[in-house]
Design a protein around this motif. Structure first.
Motif, mmCIF file in Angstrom:
data_model
loop_
_atom_site.group_PDB
_atom_site.id
_atom_site.type_symbol
_atom_site.label_atom_id
_atom_site.label_comp_id
_atom_site.label_asym_id
_atom_site.label_seq_id
_atom_site.Cartn_x
_atom_site.Cartn_y
_atom_site.Cartn_z
ATOM 1 N N PHE A 122 0.833 -1.196 0.000
ATOM 2 C CA PHE A 122 0.000 0.000 0.000
ATOM 3 C C PHE A 122 0.873 1.254 0.000
ATOM 4 O O PHE A 122 0.588 2.228 -0.720
ATOM 5 N N ALA A 123 1.959 1.242 0.821
ATOM 6 C CA ALA A 123 2.836 2.417 0.880
ATOM 7 C C ALA A 123 3.532 2.644 -0.458
ATOM 8 O O ALA A 123 3.644 3.783 -0.947
ATOM 9 N N ALA A 124 3.990 1.550 -1.078
ATOM 10 C CA ALA A 124 4.654 1.681 -2.371
ATOM 11 C C ALA A 124 3.691 2.192 -3.427
ATOM 12 O O ALA A 124 4.039 3.033 -4.273
ATOM 13 N N ALA A 125 2.436 1.716 -3.410
ATOM 14 C CA ALA A 125 1.452 2.167 -4.386
ATOM 15 C C ALA A 125 1.145 3.650 -4.220
ATOM 16 O O ALA A 125 0.988 4.391 -5.206
ATOM 17 N N GLU A 126 1.046 4.124 -2.955
ATOM 18 C CA GLU A 126 0.785 5.540 -2.705
ATOM 19 C C GLU A 126 1.928 6.403 -3.222
ATOM 20 O O GLU A 126 1.710 7.502 -3.745
ATOM 21 N N GLU A 127 3.182 5.911 -3.087
ATOM 22 C CA GLU A 127 4.319 6.692 -3.577
ATOM 23 C C GLU A 127 4.363 6.711 -5.107
ATOM 24 O O GLU A 127 4.645 7.737 -5.726
ATOM 25 N N ILE A 128 4.079 5.552 -5.715
ATOM 26 C CA ILE A 128 4.194 5.453 -7.177
ATOM 27 C C ILE A 128 3.063 6.205 -7.874
ATOM 28 O O ILE A 128 3.255 6.803 -8.940
ATOM 29 N N VAL A 129 1.843 6.202 -7.300
ATOM 30 C CA VAL A 129 0.694 6.799 -7.968
ATOM 31 C C VAL A 129 0.865 8.305 -8.142
ATOM 32 O O VAL A 129 0.213 8.919 -9.004
ATOM 33 N N ALA A 130 1.741 8.916 -7.338
ATOM 34 C CA ALA A 130 1.973 10.353 -7.487
ATOM 35 C C ALA A 130 2.680 10.666 -8.804
ATOM 36 O O ALA A 130 2.577 11.797 -9.309
ATOM 37 N N GLU A 131 3.399 9.679 -9.368
ATOM 38 C CA GLU A 131 4.140 9.907 -10.610
ATOM 39 C C GLU A 131 3.532 9.163 -11.794
ATOM 40 O O GLU A 131 3.499 9.674 -12.900
ATOM 41 N N ARG A 132 3.057 7.954 -11.532
ATOM 42 C CA ARG A 132 2.503 7.133 -12.623
ATOM 43 C C ARG A 132 1.578 6.088 -12.022
ATOM 44 O O ARG A 132 1.473 5.976 -10.803
ATOM 45 N N ARG A 133 0.930 5.353 -12.905
ATOM 46 C CA ARG A 133 0.028 4.309 -12.426
ATOM 47 C C ARG A 133 0.855 3.141 -11.876
ATOM 48 O O ARG A 133 1.736 2.611 -12.549
#
Length: 282
Positions: free
Chosen positions: A10-21
């Motif tokens: 979940f933490a990794a997804a929150e960080e990545i979604v700020a830049e890309r899907r």
């Protein structure tokens, strides 16, 4: 362990979604989890994110009246925007399909990489198996050669034993002949002694006895020569017997060393290859 993996995904997804899907591959690498955990928890993350986006806040009473007045206008606007919304939904669906296709491509790529690693490992294991089979065949061949050498040494040892027995019999026969010749020589010497005594007592028969003495001397010389020949033959036989005995002892020592090598454990070794040398090296 699963809860920690979920939190990391979940933490990794929150960080990545700020830049890309976020995708399964990107989340897996960022969170440091397995492919199955990344897939399962990323789906939960998307589900919760969509659920939060679709929630509608409670409508205050003041807004209800305004909403009623604006219902007609909204309906009209809704009809007008229906086509644009349809286009937006279609675009969103297309984007979602593209994202799913990208995730599928990443999964296929990961699967190909895993298959490549498996193929490389299989090739390595097959090569090691082939090498071990080659070493086993070489050891079996070496063992067969050693057994063949052992059989050859046994045959040679038996031949030497027979030769030694023959030489011993021949030496015994020569010894018997020598004893017989010595007996004959003693008899000749006795005869010669008696003849000499008779010659002394009978001077009148000197001429006859002289001839007899000469004959006896010739016999003595002949028998002495035969005795010398017999002694020479005996010495040669003894030398042959000694040489045969020495060769038999050498072969027995070689056979004992070979037997000791054959009784050694076969599992001894990758580090003791010097002890596995062929009989020619010894």
């Amino acid at each position: 362990m699963s809860q920690n993996a979920k939190d990391r995904v979940f933490a990794a997804a929150e960080e990545i979604v700020a830049e890309r899907r976020p995708t399964v591959s990107s989340v897996r690498e960022a969170a440091g989890v397995s492919n199955s955990d990344a897939t399962r928890f990323l789906r939960q993350w998307w589900a919760e994110r969509e659920a939060v986006s679709s929630q509608v806040a409670a409508t205050p009473p003041q807004v209800v009246e305004q909403a009623t007045r604006l219902a007609g206008a909204i309906w009209t606007e809704a009809v007008r925007q229906s086509e644009s919304r349809h286009s937006a939904v279609e675009a969103a669906w297309s984007q979602e399909s593209s994202n799913k296709a990208a995730e599928l491509a990443e999964l296929v790529e990961d699967l190909d990489k895993a298959a490549g690693r498996f193929d490389a490992m299989s090739m390595t294991l097959n090569a090691e198996k082939t090498a071990l089979e080659g070493k086993l065949m070489a050891r079996e061949q070496e063992l067969a050669e050693m057994q063949s050498s052992r059989d050859t040494l046994r045959v040679e040892l038996e031949e030497l034993r027979r030769e030694l027995a023959g030489a011993s019999a021949h030496a015994s026969s020569q010894q018997t002949r020598i004893k017989a010749l010595e007996t004959d020589l003693a008899g000749v010497r006795d005869d010669l002694s008696q003849s000499q005594e008779r010659a002394v007592r009978a001077e009148t028969q000197a001429a006859t006895l002289g001839a007899t003495l000469e004959s006896l001397q010739r016999q003595l010389d002949d028998r002495q020569a035969r005795l010398d020949m017999a002694e020479t033959a005996q010495a040669e036989s003894q030398l042959a017997a000694s040489a045969a005995s020495a060769r038999a002892a050498t072969l027995q020592e070689a056979n004992a060393a070979l037997m000791a090598r054959l009784t050694q454990p076969k599992t001894k070794n990758k580090g003791a290859t010097a002890a596995d040398s062929s009989p020619g090296d010894e």
